[in-house]
Design an enzyme around this catalytic site. Structure first.
Site, PDB file in Angstrom:
ATOM      1  N   HIS A  34     112.078 -34.745   3.038  1.00 55.77           N
ATOM      2  CA  HIS A  34     112.354 -35.745   4.079  1.00 55.77           C
ATOM      3  C   HIS A  34     112.438 -35.124   5.477  1.00 55.77           C
ATOM      4  O   HIS A  34     112.455 -35.847   6.477  1.00 55.77           O
ATOM      5  CB  HIS A  34     113.668 -36.480   3.791  1.00 55.77           C
ATOM      6  CG  HIS A  34     113.634 -37.357   2.579  1.00 55.77           C
ATOM      7  ND1 HIS A  34     112.729 -38.381   2.423  1.00 55.77           N
ATOM      8  CD2 HIS A  34     114.395 -37.351   1.445  1.00 55.77           C
ATOM      9  CE1 HIS A  34     112.929 -38.972   1.257  1.00 55.77           C
ATOM     10  NE2 HIS A  34     113.930 -38.360   0.638  1.00 55.77           N
TER      11      HIS A  34
ATOM     12  N   ASP B 155     108.445 -37.012  -6.161  1.00 56.67           N
ATOM     13  CA  ASP B 155     109.824 -37.476  -6.029  1.00 56.67           C
ATOM     14  C   ASP B 155     109.833 -39.013  -5.975  1.00 56.67           C
ATOM     15  O   ASP B 155     108.865 -39.632  -5.531  1.00 56.67           O
ATOM     16  CB  ASP B 155     110.416 -36.904  -4.730  1.00 56.67           C
ATOM     17  CG  ASP B 155     111.914 -37.129  -4.593  1.00 56.67           C
ATOM     18  OD1 ASP B 155     112.669 -36.181  -4.863  1.00 56.67           O
ATOM     19  OD2 ASP B 155     112.332 -38.259  -4.211  1.00 56.67           O
TER      20      ASP B 155
ATOM     21  N   HIS C  97     111.396 -40.848  -3.985  1.00 54.97           N
ATOM     22  CA  HIS C  97     111.381 -41.308  -2.592  1.00 54.97           C
ATOM     23  C   HIS C  97     110.149 -40.777  -1.863  1.00 54.97           C
ATOM     24  O   HIS C  97     109.689 -39.672  -2.137  1.00 54.97           O
ATOM     25  CB  HIS C  97     112.646 -40.830  -1.865  1.00 54.97           C
ATOM     26  CG  HIS C  97     113.914 -41.264  -2.511  1.00 54.97           C
ATOM     27  ND1 HIS C  97     114.593 -40.464  -3.423  1.00 54.97           N
ATOM     28  CD2 HIS C  97     114.619 -42.415  -2.414  1.00 54.97           C
ATOM     29  CE1 HIS C  97     115.678 -41.112  -3.829  1.00 54.97           C
ATOM     30  NE2 HIS C  97     115.720 -42.297  -3.253  1.00 54.97           N
TER      31      HIS C  97
ATOM     32  N   ASP D 135     114.028 -37.635  -9.714  1.00 57.45           N
ATOM     33  CA  ASP D 135     114.768 -38.890  -9.593  1.00 57.45           C
ATOM     34  C   ASP D 135     113.935 -40.108  -9.986  1.00 57.45           C
ATOM     35  O   ASP D 135     114.405 -41.242  -9.835  1.00 57.45           O
ATOM     36  CB  ASP D 135     115.391 -39.052  -8.191  1.00 57.45           C
ATOM     37  CG  ASP D 135     114.474 -38.608  -7.074  1.00 57.45           C
ATOM     38  OD1 ASP D 135     113.296 -38.283  -7.343  1.00 57.45           O
ATOM     39  OD2 ASP D 135     114.929 -38.591  -5.912  1.00 57.45           O
TER      40      ASP D 135
HETATM   41 ZN   LIG Z   1     114.270 -38.439  -4.016  1.00 55.78          ZN
END
Ligand SMILES: [Zn+2]
Length: 343
Positions: free
Chosen positions: A160, A196, A198, A285
């Site tokens: 991120h 991931d 996200h 995740d």
């Molecule tokens: Zn994540």
């Protein structure tokens, strides 16, 4: 396969997440990486090596010096300020129409260099952050050498983080640092595959205007999931980078049956790009049992995921990103690595 790992991540501890009306122990906790390391060790998987130490010049290939100085100094500045609290954290951000002013106030600096309030700093954060980057860069060196694959057990995660922003538990973008390191050592093209849960907004931003790094991310649809403001299907890259970013936003509840089709399409895009090296941003995740997310991938299916990616037959560095089931992150990582190694 060699596993690059450092105990330094344990210094980034005592983090708090904003939840409801108060604060809760952060999901991004030392037990995550400790569970990965202990599971791999107990199962006798791979050979553990310590990271080398790399000069800041390697970090400046991706991140701005001003941002790196901020990461290095913010905790000391917090302690010297009138602020209280065990976590240094921003509360004011730069909105449209405002200036990226060089404020001297530590709260201002935190807002200047953060895009959200989920990446706090504690006393040991910088050492852990810098060590995590060394872990990724060491993994890259192994793959440049005689190792066809390596696993960088990074913590904190990185995908991120942009050139000059932290957010989403991320500070330095470990997978991007590794990709740039491959290019700087003579690779012509590098692909980053982010699995991931996200969207890897930092990685996308860093390489968005470039055609030497193909960035592909499979993730929960940002229309309903963090990071909300990037990661949609209509973000192809810009300038000479047009066509070198691909996003696969997927709905809540996505299980392996649907995920594998998106992954197969992503892998076809990778083959068309014909990279010299692959970097996998491995978030666990997407796991059905992850307490923070809404996908439905089962433990055994991480092995299938690894096997599918192995079909690319590329020199590969796997970099640890998210994954918040402390109980299962180690087993899920082991299954993925077993699959991608050809098991
Ligand atoms: Zn994540």
């Amino acid at each position: 396969m060699k596993i690059v790992y450092s105990e330094d991540h344990n210094l980034h501890d005592g983090l708090l997440d904003p939840r409801g009306d108060g604060w809760s122990p952060s999901s991004e906790c030392p037990a995550r990486a400790n569970n990965v390391a202990s599971t791999l060790r107990e199962q006798g998987f791979g050979e553990f090596v310590a990271p080398e130490i790399f000069a800041d010049e390697k970090i400046y290939r991706i991140h701005t010096p001003g941002y790196v100085d901020f990461l290095r100094n913010v905790w000391t500045q917090w302690e010297q300020s009138n602020e209280t609290g065990t976590n240094a954290r921003p509360d004011t951000f730069v909105g449209n129409g405002m200036r990226y002013a060089d404020t001297n106030c530590v709260i201002g600096k935190l807002g200047r260099y953060s895009f959200d309030a989920t990446s706090p700093f504690v006393a040991g954060s910088w050492q852990a952050i810098r060590s995590s980057a060394n872990v990724a860069l060491t993994g890259a060196e192994l793959v440049k050498g005689s190792d066809r694959m390596a696993f960088a057990a990074c913590r904190p995660p990185g995908h991120h983080a942009t050139q000059n922003y932290c957010g989403g538990y991320c500070y330095l973008n470990n997978n991007s640092l590794a990709a740039q390191s491959f290019l700087d050592s003579g690779a012509r093209k590098v692909a980053i595959l982010d699995v991931d849960y996200h969207h890897g907004n930092g990685t996308q931003s860093i390489f968005y205007s470039r055609n030497d790094v193909l960035t592909i991310s499979l993730h929960a649809d940002p229309a309903v999931e963090y990071p909300f403001f990037l990661g949609y299907a209509d973000e192809p890259g810009e300038g000479i980078g047009h066509g070198f970013n691909v996003n696969y936003p997927l709905p809540f509840g996505t299980g392996w049956d649907n995920y594998k089709d998106a992954l197969a399409d992503a892998l076809r895009q990778m083959q068309g790009f014909a990279p010299d090296v692959l970097v996998v941003a491995l978030g666990l995740d997407t796991f059905a049992g992850d307490p923070t997310t809404y996908f439905d991938i089962q433990t055994a299916e991480f092995r299938d995921m690894g096997q599918a990616i192995a079909a690319l037959k590329l020199p590969t560095l796997v970099v640890l990103e998210g994954g918040y089931s402390v109980e299962w992150i180690g087993q899920n990582t082991l299954n993925f690595l077993t699959g991608i190694e050809g098991g």
